[in-house]
Design an enzyme around this catalytic site. Structure first.
Site, PDB file in Angstrom:
ATOM      1  N   LYS A   6      38.633  11.785  23.635  1.00 43.98           N
ATOM      2  CA  LYS A   6      39.101  12.962  22.881  1.00 43.98           C
ATOM      3  C   LYS A   6      37.936  13.930  22.711  1.00 43.98           C
ATOM      4  O   LYS A   6      36.790  13.516  22.475  1.00 43.98           O
ATOM      5  CB  LYS A   6      39.620  12.476  21.527  1.00 43.98           C
ATOM      6  CG  LYS A   6      40.271  13.511  20.644  1.00 43.98           C
ATOM      7  CD  LYS A   6      40.838  12.792  19.410  1.00 43.98           C
ATOM      8  CE  LYS A   6      41.548  13.744  18.480  1.00 43.98           C
ATOM      9  NZ  LYS A   6      42.041  13.043  17.271  1.00 43.98           N
ATOM     10  N   SER A  60      46.687  14.021  16.424  1.00 50.36           N
ATOM     11  CA  SER A  60      45.961  15.026  17.160  1.00 50.36           C
ATOM     12  C   SER A  60      45.429  14.531  18.509  1.00 50.36           C
ATOM     13  O   SER A  60      44.979  15.339  19.314  1.00 50.36           O
ATOM     14  CB  SER A  60      44.800  15.554  16.317  1.00 50.36           C
ATOM     15  OG  SER A  60      43.950  14.510  15.930  1.00 50.36           O
ATOM     16  N   SER A  67      46.258  10.020  13.776  1.00 51.74           N
ATOM     17  CA  SER A  67      46.077  10.754  15.024  1.00 51.74           C
ATOM     18  C   SER A  67      45.814   9.940  16.268  1.00 51.74           C
ATOM     19  O   SER A  67      45.743  10.510  17.350  1.00 51.74           O
ATOM     20  CB  SER A  67      44.952  11.773  14.858  1.00 51.74           C
ATOM     21  OG  SER A  67      45.388  12.794  13.990  1.00 51.74           O
TER      22      SER A  67
END
Lengths: 498, 484, 96
Positions: A85, A160, A184
């Protein structure tokens, strides 16, 4: 759980790929090439990646091949292509948090988790898309455009960590690391049919994790199987002297009980998180899993977490407060975007106004307000106290059950644009995942099936702090019982018609 | 006419002389090239995390203990949130409602009177970077810009806050000097104003004498020396007194001392005072100072300046010599050593505060760079006591010892400074003087005592001050009697 | 009832330059969010200590040992504006 038979290395699990690498049936460069080829097919549809580290990944794969040739592999992750990420610092590789305020930013250091991942021999394929600064549940808040769900590209992959989930789900990485502050990692894993796990707070170093909410953030693995998730987690877990909140002492033995099964275990169904508000298909899938667990010898008990319904409100006071301070450093002075002005004060204000997206601005303003004079006690102060009540609720529940369960996400993947008009509806996506961020306990999402629209449904297991062994034990059984091995149609290296 | 009294509180920031910074391993440097002692943590890069320096914690506990504070068992770090370009995270890690040390005191002596100044709190925080404003440094093209150097960012900083117990500029200065002494005696900081390792801000207000409520206070900053501390406070008291005497209202604001105009200048109005939005630092865990830690620190404290002062005074050291001894541990050590070897404190202290200080200043050295030790001082004291050298010759001997010419005995010999007690030598010298001064001799023989001192003086002069004046007097009295 | 907020003051504290339209919009949104958050206030937390950390540890320190600093060129390469080894910013209005 390895999916339909395929000769494409990009469709291998970490375990299968690792085995093939060790026997020499597969080379690390070959594997990387397959994954990159997969990405070139899927990326135009998914936009999971922001940056592909072509030279770096190649070097890492070649180094892995040398180790395999010498018979000295680093461990289960050696030669495995993983996605990261883009809020994890990677030295020399652009790291943006999907924000315009960090467009072009190249960190001069690796996050500790990244260093450990590299030392384990993992090959960094690239940095994936996220909701800006990890604030969101769909990746629609990305400053560089949303990612899409491989199961239905009109839908969100969750957030996310939506980019990581999309990439791993289609095989443009064999596993990945996201971050979980309110769900997330788990929620995008749920929406994309993956295993996604949030460790006990402090188990994985936050050094180099670009902070959203410091007392809630944790780095967590996303993978196609529970065993793969454990491999990813073990590579990075453990005390880090550079993180004062990292847990000292030994890492729990996480894989020891993977095959033990659930006979005799007490499984607590959380009443407040399994009732109204959960979509029928999800609720039905949840019930099926519960029945299967009972059939496998577990005791199903009903437990109550009276403060659970307040979790979202508590979270949306604590997280924005902490993030308002964590994001103050983005001011155009030392790195990132700068919008010129006559004075530094004006420059800072203009830079932040232009560089931050609306959700980030919303949360920074909210947090600033919650901490401001006269409001601290009522908002932030009160929220921290309710957090204590929540931990007491969980402690009481763990007297009656070994693990607690509920769905990970109240719905399956929703469509792009469906929840962007009203922030509050988007926030509700995290109702089942937020409690464990507030308590610091570990939790994992396991995919259990598809609904009538072909969208993944999943099951969440929660355990007490440092209870990763128990957590994975139950998760592994859920995985076995559900027999979920579907792959999205997009998981192919044949160029698809647009 | 109303008489006003000033109410003054002083906030002091002390940079600790640790090797590394407060929250990261960067070196605490000495004027290194800009931005060379920086890392992700002290630069506020995304993803960086702070980890406290245990030596800094030790340092602040020592300061708190030396100031008689209660060392708090369980204390917390907080974030103090405000935007400023030299503050990389745009928050400062500091302490708020649970600081490490509270409720101490510091005694000061002004005009012979001892006054106790309360210490409200002592807390730990991190220093900011430095900004150089374009208008400084003569870079005309930079007038529209500022330059930032983060080498100082993250240096451990201890803040000491006094109660508003100070009433005059002299007291303020005395407080500052005494605090500096205490800090230096602990060895935790060099506490130098000109180097910025010790900085003062003052809160000043006035009120009618005897009134209870406090007047509106201003914060006075930019006092870079003890003298400017004194002058700035004096100015501010006068200014405020004038304002309220004229029926006006003192504005609550920050004012900077301006050396050039010798006055304080208003910087910003404090009605727009910052809302720091303090909350507990989530990246750090609480600090716990248990009994064992506290006791170990108490036991390891050096003798505090106030105690040393009392001890020396009781031993006879003159007040004028005290300051030099209290301020320089090396000097105090020499005095203590000499006293232990039996020397008289007053004399040795005077030598140290007089000759030795003058020599060091002239040569630009510190006493540790000289061969002077406690034994030499004690030996020299003994020589004076035995009459082997005169008091004035002893000073020359001392200078010789400092210059590395040897022990006091060796220097006295080499420089021929010993008192002459050999009667035949003195007789000869006296003979010479008397033959040069027959009139004076006649007067003495006639019973006039007045020329005696002059004649002894002449013998002293002829012998370079080394004659034993008592012996010369004795011999002269013998000559005064006319020969039978 | 949505909560009424002095959004301009908050934006100033947060150093974000917003237009009047944006201020109005964010102010309204925050008001709605806080209306939900107000439910939290109704919870009885008398005598309940706040949780600042999930784990009750203390004294996580490091030894006073110097470690390597960053290479200045690498650091300044990310700076929007730098000169002679310094970061450069526009005129600072409030000299602190």
């Amino acid at each position: 759980m390895t999916g339909p038979a395929t000769n494409d290395p990009a469709d291998l699990t970490i375990a299968a790929a690792g085995a093939a690498l060790r026997t020499g049936d597969l080379g690390a460069v070959e594997l990387l090439d397959a994954v990159i080829a997969r990405a070139s097919v899927t990326e135009p549809h998914l936009h999971a990646y922001l940056t592909l580290d072509r030279p770096g990944s190649r070097d890492a794969a070649e180094a892995a091949d040398r180790r395999f040739a010498a018979g000295e592999p680093s461990g289960p992750l050696d030669g495995i292509p993983v996605a990261l990420k883009d809020n994890l610092c990677t030295r020399g590789v652009e790291t943006t948090c999907s924000s315009q305020v960090l467009a072009g930013y190249i960190p001069p250091y690796d996050a500790t988790a990244v260093t450990r991942m590299r030392e384990a021999g993992a090959v960094l394929v690239g940095k994936t898309n996220l909701d800006e600064f990890a604030m969101g549940s769909s990746t629609e808040n990305s400053g560089f455009g949303p990612s899409r769900n491989p199961w239905d590209t009109d839908r969100v992959p969750g957030g996310s960590s939506g980019g990581v989930a999309a990439a791993v789900s289609v095989g443009s990485a064999l596993g990945g690391y996201g971050t979980d502050t309110g769900g997330s990692v788990r929620q995008p894993a749920a929406l994309c049919g993956l295993v996604g796990m949030k460790p006990t707070y402090g188990l994985v170093s936050r050094y180099g994790l670009i902070a959203f909410a410091s007392s809630l953030d944790q780095i967590g693995p996303l993978a196609r199987t529970v065993g793969d998730a454990v491999d990813l987690l073990e590579a990075v877990a453990g005390f880090d002297p550079k993180d004062a909140t990292s847990i000292r002492g030994d890492v729990p033995p996480m894989r020891r009980s993977l095959d033990t099964g659930v006979a005799g275990l007490r499984i607590g169904v959380v009443a407040e998180l399994t009732g109204e508000g959960i979509a029928p298909a999800v609720a039905a899938g949840f019930r099926r899993t519960i029945d299967a667990l009972a059939g496998a010898g577990a005791d199903i008990v009903d437990v109550s977490l009276p403060t659970a319904p307040h979790a979202i409100s508590v979270y949306y006071l604590i997280a924005p407060a902490e993030c308002s301070a964590n994001l103050a450093r983005f001011d155009g002075v030392r790195y990132g975007l700068r919008v010129d002005a006559a004075s530094t004060e004006e420059m800072m204000a203009a830079t932040r106004a232009q560089g931050f997206g609306p959700e980030v601005i919303r949360r920074v303003l909210l947090g600033t307000y919650a901490l401001s004079a006269g409001y601290y006690d009522a908002f932030y102060g009160q929220a921290q106290k309710v957090r204590t009540l929540m931990r007491r609720d969980f402690a009481a529940a763990y007297e009656q059950a070994d693990v607690l369960v509920c769905p990970t996400s109240p719905t399956t993947a929703f469509t792009l644009g469906e929840r962007t008009a009203d922030p509050l509806t988007m926030y509700y996506s995290d109702v089942c995942t937020i409690p464990c961020n507030l308590t610091g306990d570990p939790a994992v999402s396991v995919p259990t099936g598809l609904d009538d629209h072909g969208l993944p449904i999943s099951f969440q297991v929660m355990a007490p702090a440092l209870g990763e062994e128990m957590l994975f034990r139950v998760a592994a059984e859920v995985e076995r019982l559900s027999g979920f091995d579907a792959r999205p149609a997009l998981a192919t290296s044949e160029v698809l018609a647009p | 006419m109303t008489v006003y009294e000033a109410v003054i509180g002083i906030e002091t920031h002390i940079e600790l002389a640790t090797r590394s910074k407060m929250f990261c391993a960067c070196a605490v440097g000495f004027g290194a090239e800009p931005n060379t002692d920086v890392c992700p943590v002290c630069l506020g890069l995304p993803g960086a995390l702070p980890v406290p320096n245990v030596e800094a914690i030790e340092g602040i506990v020592r300061i708190g203990a030396a100031l008689g504070c209660e060392v708090v068992e369980h204390s917390l770090f907080h974030r103090k949130n405000y935007f400023y370009p030299d503050l990389p995270k745009n928050y400062q890690i500091s302490q708020y409602d649970v600081p490490l040390c509270i409720n101490g005191h510091l005694d000061i002596v002004v005009d012979g009177e001892t006054i106790g100044i309360g210490i409200t709190r002592v807390h730990m925080e991190e220093d900011t970077g430095k900004s150089i404003h374009g208008s400084e440094g003569g870079r005309i093209h930079e007038a529209d810009h500022s330059l930032l150097d983060f080498n100082r960012s993250g240096v451990p900083l201890v803040e000491v806050v006094s109660e508003p117990d100070i009433r005059t500029p002299d007291q303020a200065r005395a407080y500052a000097v005494e605090l500096q002494r205490v800090v230096r005696s602990l060895g935790v900081s060099d506490a130098r104003l000109e180097a910025g390792s010790m900085r003062f801000d003052a809160n000043v207000s006035v009120r009618p004498m005897g009134a209870m409520p406090y007047g509106t206070r201003t914060e006075v900053k930019n006092m870079n020396s003890l003298r400017s501390l004194h002058n700035a406070i004096a100015y501010e008291i006068a200014r405020q007194t004038q304002v309220v005497s004229d029926g006006g209202i003192v504005v609550q604001e920050t004012r900077h001392w301006n050396e050039a105009v010798r006055g304080t200048i208003s910087m910003r109005s404090k009605e727009e005072s910052e809302d720091y939005r303090y909350f507990q630092e989530p990246d750090l865990v609480p600090i716990e100072i248990d009994d064992a830690w506290r006791e170990r620190v108490m036991a390891s404290l050096p003798e505090l300046p106030s105690v040393t002062r009392s001890r020396y005074t009781a031993a006879g050291v003159e007040p004028s010599s005290l300051a030099n001894l209290i301020d320089d541990p090396a000097m105090a050590e020499l005095l203590d050593g000499a006293m232990a070897a039996g020397a008289e404190a007053r004399t040795v202290a005077n030598w140290l505060a007089g000759e030795v200080v003058a020599y060091l200043r002239q040569e630009g050295r510190s006493v540790a760079d000289t061969p002077l030790d406690a034994t030499a001082l004690a030996d020299l004291g003994a020589m004076v006591g035995r009459g082997e050298v005169s008091a004035s010759a002893a000073k020359d001997v001392l200078r010789g010892v400092l210059a590395g010419e040897g022990t006091p005995a060796e220097v006295a010999d080499r420089r021929d400074l010993r008192r002459i007690s050999d009667s035949s030598v003195l007789e000869a010298a006296l003979d010479a003087v008397l033959s040069d001064h027959p009139d004076e001799l006649a007067r003495v023989r006639a019973g006039d005592p007045k020329p005696l001192g002059y004649l002894v003086g002449q013998v002293m002069k002829a012998t370079g001050g080394r004659a034993d004046p008592a012996m010369v007097s004795e011999l002269l009295r013998g000559r005064a009697t006319p020969p039978a | 009832m949505p909560v009424d907020i002095d959004i301009a003051k908050v934006a100033k504290l947060a150093r974000i330059a917003l237009t009047d339209e944006e201020l109005a919009r964010y102010g309204a949104q925050l008001g709605l969010i806080l209306e939900h958050a107000e439910r939290v206030q109704a919870i009885d937390t008398d005598g309940v200590p706040p949780t600042a950390h999930p784990f009750p540890t203390t004294n996580a320190f490091r030894d006073d040992v110097v470690g390597p600093s960053l290479d200045r060129d690498e650091v300044l390469s990310q700076a929007p504006d730098a000169i002679d080894g310094y970061f450069r910013v526009p005129r600072i209005l409030n000299e602190g």
